[in-house]
Design a protein around this motif. Structure first.
Motif, PDB file in Angstrom:
ATOM      1  N   LEU A   1       0.983  -1.006  -0.096  1.00 28.77           N
ATOM      2  CA  LEU A   1       0.038  -0.024   0.086  1.00 28.77           C
ATOM      3  C   LEU A   1       0.812   1.236   0.094  1.00 28.77           C
ATOM      4  CD1 LEU A   1      -2.898   1.289   0.113  1.00 28.77           C
ATOM      5  CD2 LEU A   1      -2.812   1.100   2.532  1.00 28.77           C
ATOM      6  N   LEU A   2       1.963   1.436   0.907  1.00 27.91           N
ATOM      7  CA  LEU A   2       2.822   2.362   0.759  1.00 27.91           C
ATOM      8  C   LEU A   2       3.644   2.544  -0.917  1.00 27.91           C
ATOM      9  CD1 LEU A   2       4.716   1.779   4.036  1.00 27.91           C
ATOM     10  CD2 LEU A   2       2.736   3.599   3.568  1.00 27.91           C
ATOM     11  N   ALA A   3       3.761   1.519  -1.420  1.00 29.65           N
ATOM     12  CA  ALA A   3       4.203   1.643  -2.569  1.00 29.65           C
ATOM     13  C   ALA A   3       3.206   2.304  -3.759  1.00 29.65           C
ATOM     14  CB  ALA A   3       4.565   0.294  -3.315  1.00 29.65           C
ATOM     15  N   ILE A   4       1.855   1.983  -3.397  1.00 23.18           N
ATOM     16  CA  ILE A   4       0.977   2.696  -4.227  1.00 23.18           C
ATOM     17  C   ILE A   4       0.987   4.198  -3.895  1.00 23.18           C
ATOM     18  CG2 ILE A   4      -1.301   2.919  -4.534  1.00 23.18           C
ATOM     19  CD1 ILE A   4      -1.767  -0.118  -4.208  1.00 23.18           C
ATOM     20  N   VAL A   5       0.909   4.520  -2.489  1.00 21.92           N
ATOM     21  CA  VAL A   5       1.149   5.895  -1.979  1.00 21.92           C
ATOM     22  C   VAL A   5       2.415   6.719  -2.728  1.00 21.92           C
ATOM     23  CG1 VAL A   5       1.396   7.533  -0.146  1.00 21.92           C
ATOM     24  CG2 VAL A   5      -0.058   5.213   0.088  1.00 21.92           C
ATOM     25  N   ARG A   6       3.600   5.951  -2.683  1.00 24.21           N
ATOM     26  CA  ARG A   6       4.700   6.410  -3.225  1.00 24.21           C
ATOM     27  C   ARG A   6       4.443   6.811  -4.872  1.00 24.21           C
ATOM     28  NH1 ARG A   6       9.775   2.369  -1.653  1.00 24.21           N
ATOM     29  NH2 ARG A   6      10.914   4.613  -2.464  1.00 24.21           N
ATOM     30  N   SER A   7       3.921   5.918  -5.435  1.00 21.24           N
ATOM     31  CA  SER A   7       3.845   6.156  -7.092  1.00 21.24           C
ATOM     32  C   SER A   7       2.972   7.494  -7.256  1.00 21.24           C
ATOM     33  CB  SER A   7       3.033   4.970  -7.665  1.00 21.24           C
ATOM     34  OG  SER A   7       1.908   5.046  -7.200  1.00 21.24           O
ATOM     35  N   ARG A   8       2.004   7.506  -6.363  1.00 24.22           N
ATOM     36  CA  ARG A   8       0.978   8.762  -6.351  1.00 24.22           C
ATOM     37  C   ARG A   8       1.847   9.880  -6.228  1.00 24.22           C
ATOM     38  NH1 ARG A   8      -1.623   4.943  -8.250  1.00 24.22           N
ATOM     39  NH2 ARG A   8      -3.773   4.567  -7.968  1.00 24.22           N
ATOM     40  N   LEU A   9       2.607   9.984  -5.205  1.00 22.02           N
ATOM     41  CA  LEU A   9       3.465  10.963  -4.599  1.00 22.02           C
ATOM     42  C   LEU A   9       4.241  11.597  -5.864  1.00 22.02           C
ATOM     43  CD1 LEU A   9       3.955  10.277  -0.945  1.00 22.02           C
ATOM     44  CD2 LEU A   9       2.279  11.896  -1.871  1.00 22.02           C
ATOM     45  N   GLU A  10       5.047  10.405  -6.131  1.00 18.75           N
ATOM     46  CA  GLU A  10       6.200  10.893  -7.252  1.00 18.75           C
ATOM     47  C   GLU A  10       5.461  11.532  -8.400  1.00 18.75           C
ATOM     48  OE1 GLU A  10       7.982   7.009  -7.700  1.00 18.75           O
ATOM     49  OE2 GLU A  10       9.271   7.175  -5.855  1.00 18.75           O
ATOM     50  N   ARG A  11       4.111  11.143  -8.627  1.00 16.51           N
ATOM     51  CA  ARG A  11       3.557  11.619  -9.949  1.00 16.51           C
ATOM     52  C   ARG A  11       2.893  12.899  -9.827  1.00 16.51           C
ATOM     53  NH1 ARG A  11      -1.743   8.212 -11.272  1.00 16.51           N
ATOM     54  NH2 ARG A  11      -0.229   6.668 -11.393  1.00 16.51           N
ATOM     55  N   ASP A  12       2.769  13.371  -8.443  1.00 12.06           N
ATOM     56  CA  ASP A  12       2.399  14.828  -8.222  1.00 12.06           C
ATOM     57  C   ASP A  12       3.800  15.493  -7.750  1.00 12.06           C
ATOM     58  OD1 ASP A  12       0.053  14.217  -8.669  1.00 12.06           O
ATOM     59  OD2 ASP A  12      -0.446  13.628  -6.520  1.00 12.06           O
ATOM     60  N   GLY A  13       4.797  14.726  -7.859  1.00 11.88           N
ATOM     61  CA  GLY A  13       6.110  15.864  -7.383  1.00 11.88           C
ATOM     62  C   GLY A  13       6.280  16.241  -6.020  1.00 11.88           C
ATOM     63  N   VAL A  14       5.836  15.332  -5.315  1.00 15.57           N
ATOM     64  CA  VAL A  14       5.728  15.523  -3.713  1.00 15.57           C
ATOM     65  C   VAL A  14       7.000  14.717  -2.936  1.00 15.57           C
ATOM     66  CG1 VAL A  14       4.647  15.179  -1.536  1.00 15.57           C
ATOM     67  CG2 VAL A  14       3.379  15.635  -3.524  1.00 15.57           C
ATOM     68  N   ALA A  15       7.983  15.801  -2.675  1.00 17.28           N
ATOM     69  CA  ALA A  15       9.306  14.934  -1.834  1.00 17.28           C
ATOM     70  C   ALA A  15       8.698  14.113  -0.542  1.00 17.28           C
ATOM     71  CB  ALA A  15       9.840  16.191  -1.275  1.00 17.28           C
ATOM     72  N   TYR A  16       9.275  13.128  -0.332  1.00 13.95           N
ATOM     73  CA  TYR A  16       9.091  12.172   0.969  1.00 13.95           C
ATOM     74  C   TYR A  16      10.334  11.451   1.233  1.00 13.95           C
ATOM     75  CZ  TYR A  16       8.586   8.333  -2.261  1.00 13.95           C
ATOM     76  OH  TYR A  16       8.745   7.319  -3.114  1.00 13.95           O
ATOM     77  N   GLU A  17      10.217  10.908   2.482  1.00  8.39           N
ATOM     78  CA  GLU A  17      11.022  10.058   2.716  1.00  8.39           C
ATOM     79  C   GLU A  17      10.395   8.739   2.858  1.00  8.39           C
ATOM     80  OE1 GLU A  17      13.833   8.874   2.995  1.00  8.39           O
ATOM     81  OE2 GLU A  17      15.259  10.753   2.442  1.00  8.39           O
ATOM     82  N   TYR A  18      11.100   7.307   3.040  1.00 13.81           N
ATOM     83  CA  TYR A  18      10.441   6.039   3.106  1.00 13.81           C
ATOM     84  C   TYR A  18      11.208   5.070   4.141  1.00 13.81           C
ATOM     85  CZ  TYR A  18       8.523   1.447   1.957  1.00 13.81           C
ATOM     86  OH  TYR A  18       7.972   0.417   1.956  1.00 13.81           O
ATOM     87  N   LEU A  19      10.639   4.357   4.666  1.00 14.97           N
ATOM     88  CA  LEU A  19      11.101   3.493   5.830  1.00 14.97           C
ATOM     89  C   LEU A  19      10.478   2.222   6.083  1.00 14.97           C
ATOM     90  CD1 LEU A  19      13.551   4.157   8.752  1.00 14.97           C
ATOM     91  CD2 LEU A  19      11.810   2.493   8.913  1.00 14.97           C
ATOM     92  N   ASP A  20      10.941   1.148   5.591  1.00 18.82           N
ATOM     93  CA  ASP A  20      10.315  -0.202   6.336  1.00 18.82           C
ATOM     94  C   ASP A  20      11.328  -1.251   6.803  1.00 18.82           C
ATOM     95  OD1 ASP A  20      11.740  -1.436   3.923  1.00 18.82           O
ATOM     96  OD2 ASP A  20       9.834  -1.658   2.736  1.00 18.82           O
ATOM     97  N   GLY A  21      11.005  -2.382   6.888  1.00 20.29           N
ATOM     98  CA  GLY A  21      12.035  -3.181   7.411  1.00 20.29           C
ATOM     99  C   GLY A  21      13.252  -3.456   6.731  1.00 20.29           C
ATOM    100  N   LYS A  22      13.282  -3.364   5.495  1.00 20.96           N
ATOM    101  CA  LYS A  22      14.382  -3.770   4.494  1.00 20.96           C
ATOM    102  C   LYS A  22      15.522  -2.318   4.536  1.00 20.96           C
ATOM    103  CE  LYS A  22      11.949  -7.209   1.925  1.00 20.96           C
ATOM    104  NZ  LYS A  22      11.571  -7.366   0.518  1.00 20.96           N
ATOM    105  N   THR A  23      14.867  -1.289   5.092  1.00 25.01           N
ATOM    106  CA  THR A  23      15.810   0.030   4.793  1.00 25.01           C
ATOM    107  C   THR A  23      17.084  -0.070   5.728  1.00 25.01           C
ATOM    108  OG1 THR A  23      13.901   1.172   4.607  1.00 25.01           O
ATOM    109  CG2 THR A  23      15.864   2.600   5.153  1.00 25.01           C
ATOM    110  N   HIS A  24      18.177   0.214   5.055  1.00 22.57           N
ATOM    111  CA  HIS A  24      19.665  -0.135   5.818  1.00 22.57           C
ATOM    112  C   HIS A  24      19.986   1.373   6.385  1.00 22.57           C
ATOM    113  CE1 HIS A  24      19.845  -4.114   4.590  1.00 22.57           C
ATOM    114  NE2 HIS A  24      19.934  -3.709   3.242  1.00 22.57           N
ATOM    115  N   ASP A  25      19.704   2.426   5.617  1.00 25.83           N
ATOM    116  CA  ASP A  25      20.228   3.852   5.830  1.00 25.83           C
ATOM    117  C   ASP A  25      19.056   4.501   6.537  1.00 25.83           C
ATOM    118  OD1 ASP A  25      18.662   3.730   3.637  1.00 25.83           O
ATOM    119  OD2 ASP A  25      20.108   5.296   2.841  1.00 25.83           O
ATOM    120  N   ARG A  26      18.767   3.924   7.865  1.00 27.40           N
ATOM    121  CA  ARG A  26      17.512   4.548   8.559  1.00 27.40           C
ATOM    122  C   ARG A  26      17.879   6.085   9.191  1.00 27.40           C
ATOM    123  NH1 ARG A  26      13.788   0.570  11.213  1.00 27.40           N
ATOM    124  NH2 ARG A  26      13.851   1.713  12.920  1.00 27.40           N
ATOM    125  N   GLN A  27      19.030   6.070   9.769  1.00 27.57           N
ATOM    126  CA  GLN A  27      19.321   7.192  10.334  1.00 27.57           C
ATOM    127  C   GLN A  27      19.256   8.523   9.228  1.00 27.57           C
ATOM    128  OE1 GLN A  27      19.104   8.316  13.518  1.00 27.57           O
ATOM    129  NE2 GLN A  27      18.428   6.068  13.726  1.00 27.57           N
TER     130      GLN A  27
END
Length: 202
Positions: free
Chosen positions: A109-135
């Motif tokens: 679901l977050l992937a779908i949200v990301r695609s909509r945000l990118e389509r609208d040119g909205v800057a964001y950050e993302y984190l899930d259990g596979k993210t390595h550079d959390r900090q």
């Protein structure tokens, strides 16, 4: 409540989303399918032997309520009441200069949200259990005025994060364990925010 008692109580709001006809039809069909199949199975084998099937049905119905694309990739571009309302709410929050966190237990679901945000040119950050550079992700959200939105998987968001820059927290789908959900929400409340109200939780 125990650590920073001087903070005011946070404001929580439940926003109800009315499904459009297409999504509602899909949900109703899925609901009827699981109702019929589970009733037969429970009648034949009993409730105890049908627990896994009941839990699967609840999961699929929750996914269908979030977005049809979680059940079938061919629906990724379909409309979703919850997604439409979220994007509308985020536009208001971001236009007013606030920062916000968006939690979901479904990375799809977050992937779908990301695609909509990118389509609208909205800057964001993302984190899930596979993210390595959390900090690094946290630092950008905390320090960069241009990055005012952070998408986080609910389970990963309850561990080791301090996101005090956020004014709003959106939970797209409640977690089955309220303690995990509370830990995630509390990433946005800390004792160094004593000059501000606690963030609204939507």
């Amino acid at each position: 409540e125990q650590v920073a008692r001087e903070l005011p109580a946070r404001y929580e709001q439940t926003i109800y989303c009315e499904m459009e006809p297409g999504q509602h039809k899909l949900y109703a069909e899925l609901h009827q399918h699981y109702r019929d199949s589970l009733l037969r199975r429970i009648q034949d084998e009993g409730l105890e032997r049908s627990t896994i099937q009941v839990l699967e049905a609840l999961l699929r119905l929750r996914q269908a309520a979030c977005h049809p694309g979680l059940l079938d990739p061919k629906h990724l571009e379909s409309s979703s009441a919850k997604l439409d309302v979220l994007l509308e709410q985020l536009r208001v929050v971001l236009d007013e200069g606030h920062k916000a966190l968006v939690f979901s237990q479904f990375t799809s679901l977050l992937a779908i949200v990301r695609s909509r945000l990118e389509r609208d040119g909205v800057a964001y950050e993302y984190l899930d259990g596979k993210t390595h550079d959390r900090q690094a992700r946290v630092a950008r959200f905390q320090e960069d005025p241009a990055c005012r939105l952070f998408l986080i998987s609910l389970k990963a968001g309850g561990l080791g994060l301090n996101l005090t820059a956020a004014d709003y927290v959106f939970i797209l789908d409640p977690w089955w364990n309220p303690a995990v959900e509370a830990q995630a929400v509390d990433r946005a409340t800390a004792s160094d925010r004593r000059d501000r109200s606690s963030p609204p939780i939507v």
